[in-house]
Design a protein around this motif. Structure first.
Motif, PDB file in Angstrom:
ATOM      1  N   SER A 230      61.218  13.025  33.257  1.00 34.29           N
ATOM      2  CA  SER A 230      59.856  13.447  33.591  1.00 34.29           C
ATOM      3  C   SER A 230      59.060  12.356  34.307  1.00 34.29           C
ATOM      4  N   PHE A 231      59.319  11.107  33.960  1.00 34.54           N
ATOM      5  CA  PHE A 231      58.589  10.009  34.586  1.00 34.54           C
ATOM      6  C   PHE A 231      58.753  10.005  36.109  1.00 34.54           C
ATOM      7  N   GLU A 232      59.876  10.512  36.598  1.00 35.42           N
ATOM      8  CA  GLU A 232      60.157  10.520  38.041  1.00 35.42           C
ATOM      9  C   GLU A 232      59.543  11.717  38.773  1.00 35.42           C
ATOM     10  N   LEU A 233      58.967  12.654  38.058  1.00 35.91           N
ATOM     11  CA  LEU A 233      58.396  13.841  38.698  1.00 35.91           C
ATOM     12  C   LEU A 233      57.308  13.528  39.727  1.00 35.91           C
ATOM     13  N   PRO A 234      56.322  12.673  39.415  1.00 34.34           N
ATOM     14  CA  PRO A 234      55.231  12.467  40.376  1.00 34.34           C
ATOM     15  C   PRO A 234      55.660  11.908  41.732  1.00 34.34           C
ATOM     16  N   VAL A 235      56.542  10.938  41.754  1.00 32.63           N
ATOM     17  CA  VAL A 235      56.914  10.330  43.035  1.00 32.63           C
ATOM     18  C   VAL A 235      57.662  11.328  43.917  1.00 32.63           C
ATOM     19  N   VAL A 236      58.501  12.157  43.321  1.00 37.55           N
ATOM     20  CA  VAL A 236      59.229  13.148  44.111  1.00 37.55           C
ATOM     21  C   VAL A 236      58.294  14.288  44.509  1.00 37.55           C
ATOM     22  N   ALA A 237      57.392  14.688  43.618  1.00 37.06           N
ATOM     23  CA  ALA A 237      56.400  15.709  43.979  1.00 37.06           C
ATOM     24  C   ALA A 237      55.550  15.238  45.157  1.00 37.06           C
ATOM     25  N   ARG A 238      55.170  13.972  45.141  1.00 33.42           N
ATOM     26  CA  ARG A 238      54.374  13.424  46.251  1.00 33.42           C
ATOM     27  C   ARG A 238      55.149  13.460  47.559  1.00 33.42           C
ATOM     28  N   GLN A 239      56.410  13.102  47.510  1.00 32.66           N
ATOM     29  CA  GLN A 239      57.213  13.128  48.728  1.00 32.66           C
ATOM     30  C   GLN A 239      57.360  14.554  49.259  1.00 32.66           C
ATOM     31  N   LEU A 240      57.586  15.502  48.366  1.00 31.79           N
ATOM     32  CA  LEU A 240      57.688  16.903  48.797  1.00 31.79           C
ATOM     33  C   LEU A 240      56.372  17.370  49.434  1.00 31.79           C
ATOM     34  N   ALA A 241      55.248  16.979  48.850  1.00 31.25           N
ATOM     35  CA  ALA A 241      53.945  17.330  49.424  1.00 31.25           C
ATOM     36  C   ALA A 241      53.794  16.705  50.812  1.00 31.25           C
ATOM     37  N   ARG A 242      54.183  15.451  50.943  1.00 31.94           N
ATOM     38  CA  ARG A 242      54.093  14.774  52.243  1.00 31.94           C
ATOM     39  C   ARG A 242      55.020  15.381  53.287  1.00 31.94           C
ATOM     40  N   LEU A 243      56.102  16.000  52.826  1.00 29.34           N
ATOM     41  CA  LEU A 243      57.047  16.633  53.752  1.00 29.34           C
ATOM     42  C   LEU A 243      56.614  18.044  54.149  1.00 29.34           C
ATOM     43  N   GLY A 244      55.443  18.464  53.696  1.00 27.83           N
ATOM     44  CA  GLY A 244      54.879  19.720  54.164  1.00 27.83           C
ATOM     45  C   GLY A 244      55.025  20.915  53.253  1.00 27.83           C
ATOM     46  N   ARG A 245      55.415  20.714  52.005  1.00 28.10           N
ATOM     47  CA  ARG A 245      55.468  21.853  51.100  1.00 28.10           C
ATOM     48  C   ARG A 245      54.046  22.333  50.846  1.00 28.10           C
ATOM     49  N   ASP A 246      53.895  23.640  50.714  1.00 26.65           N
ATOM     50  CA  ASP A 246      52.575  24.214  50.437  1.00 26.65           C
ATOM     51  C   ASP A 246      52.181  24.021  48.982  1.00 26.65           C
ATOM     52  N   ALA A 247      53.166  23.988  48.102  1.00 22.91           N
ATOM     53  CA  ALA A 247      52.946  23.757  46.675  1.00 22.91           C
ATOM     54  C   ALA A 247      54.235  23.210  46.086  1.00 22.91           C
ATOM     55  N   VAL A 248      54.092  22.527  44.969  1.00 25.67           N
ATOM     56  CA  VAL A 248      55.238  21.969  44.253  1.00 25.67           C
ATOM     57  C   VAL A 248      55.075  22.328  42.780  1.00 25.67           C
ATOM     58  N   ILE A 249      56.147  22.780  42.179  1.00 24.75           N
ATOM     59  CA  ILE A 249      56.150  23.040  40.745  1.00 24.75           C
ATOM     60  C   ILE A 249      56.915  21.911  40.090  1.00 24.75           C
ATOM     61  N   ALA A 250      56.275  21.216  39.147  1.00 21.40           N
ATOM     62  CA  ALA A 250      56.885  20.087  38.442  1.00 21.40           C
ATOM     63  C   ALA A 250      57.225  20.516  37.022  1.00 21.40           C
ATOM     64  N   LEU A 251      58.490  20.377  36.652  1.00 24.54           N
ATOM     65  CA  LEU A 251      58.964  20.808  35.340  1.00 24.54           C
ATOM     66  C   LEU A 251      59.618  19.645  34.605  1.00 24.54           C
ATOM     67  N   GLY A 252      59.224  19.456  33.365  1.00 24.78           N
ATOM     68  CA  GLY A 252      59.823  18.410  32.557  1.00 24.78           C
ATOM     69  C   GLY A 252      59.478  18.601  31.101  1.00 24.78           C
ATOM     70  N   VAL A 253      60.065  17.784  30.256  1.00 27.41           N
ATOM     71  CA  VAL A 253      59.780  17.838  28.824  1.00 27.41           C
ATOM     72  C   VAL A 253      59.867  16.430  28.253  1.00 27.41           C
ATOM     73  N   VAL A 254      58.884  16.111  27.430  1.00 28.76           N
ATOM     74  CA  VAL A 254      58.881  14.844  26.702  1.00 28.76           C
ATOM     75  C   VAL A 254      58.686  15.205  25.225  1.00 28.76           C
ATOM     76  N   ILE A 255      59.617  14.771  24.400  1.00 29.70           N
ATOM     77  CA  ILE A 255      59.566  15.085  22.979  1.00 29.70           C
ATOM     78  C   ILE A 255      59.263  13.815  22.200  1.00 29.70           C
ATOM     79  N   ARG A 256      58.295  13.919  21.313  1.00 29.76           N
ATOM     80  CA  ARG A 256      57.836  12.761  20.539  1.00 29.76           C
ATOM     81  C   ARG A 256      58.988  12.164  19.737  1.00 29.76           C
ATOM     82  N   GLY A 257      59.022  10.869  19.718  1.00 29.48           N
ATOM     83  CA  GLY A 257      60.017  10.153  18.919  1.00 29.48           C
ATOM     84  C   GLY A 257      59.311   9.162  18.011  1.00 29.48           C
ATOM     85  N   GLY A 258      60.014   8.152  17.592  1.00 32.44           N
ATOM     86  CA  GLY A 258      59.461   7.186  16.666  1.00 32.44           C
ATOM     87  C   GLY A 258      58.820   5.971  17.315  1.00 32.44           C
ATOM     88  N   THR A 259      58.720   5.974  18.638  1.00 29.31           N
ATOM     89  CA  THR A 259      58.121   4.835  19.345  1.00 29.31           C
ATOM     90  C   THR A 259      56.990   5.337  20.235  1.00 29.31           C
TER      91      THR A 259
END
Length: 159
Positions: A58-87
């Motif tokens: 999930s941490f990598e979603l924003p940089v790739v979403a930004r590149q897709l936006a810069r390449l002319g996509r009209d919209a980007v759907i970002a999908l990920g999951v972060v599950i709480r752990g002990g840290t």
């Protein structure tokens, strides 16, 4: 369970739009459900085979979403999951990803469908993943929200 009061965004037409999906790779079962929900919704809106780009987490979603936006996509759907752990890892990744995706949308003007699940445990993620036994389909919701926002922005521009 959240989702009560959600708008009905069915019936949107995305057939002439350039939309990409960027999806994390962690938690296969959850991600498969999110991705299926998003691509199914896009198919119903007229995009039979949306571009799907996979990233490690999930941490990598924003940089790739930004590149897709810069390449002319009209919209980007970002999908990920972060599950709480002990840290504190959960808080850092959730906040950085959320802030990054918001920044991409504001900096580029390209709608970002926010399909990042931030859950206390795996069952919460499964409940939201759009699987047969899930109570919610956050992948579908993210796709519909991105297209609805794009159409709203175009409507404002055209006035």
């Amino acid at each position: 369970m959240s989702g009560a009061g959600a708008p009905d965004l069915s019936g949107l037409d995305a057939s002439r739009l350039r939309i990409s999906v960027v999806a994390a790779s962690w938690h296969d079962q959850v991600m498969d459900g999110l991705l299926a929900g998003a691509t199914s919704a896009l198919g119903e809106m007229g995009i039979a085979e949306p571009e799907v780009v996979r990233v490690p987490g999930s941490f990598e979603l924003p940089v790739v979403a930004r590149q897709l936006a810069r390449l002319g996509r009209d919209a980007v759907i970002a999908l990920g999951v972060v599950i709480r752990g002990g840290t504190p890892h959960f808080e850092y990744v959730s906040a950085a990803t959320t802030d990054g995706l918001s920044r991409v949308a504001l900096d580029t003007g390209v709608p970002i469908g926010f399909g990042l699940l931030t859950c206390d445990d795996e069952q919460q993620a499964l409940d939201r993943a759009g699987l047969p036994d899930s109570s919610e389909d956050k992948g579908r919701e993210a796709a519909e929200a991105a297209v609805a926002t794009l159409l709203t922005l175009r409507g404002l521009r055209d006035h």
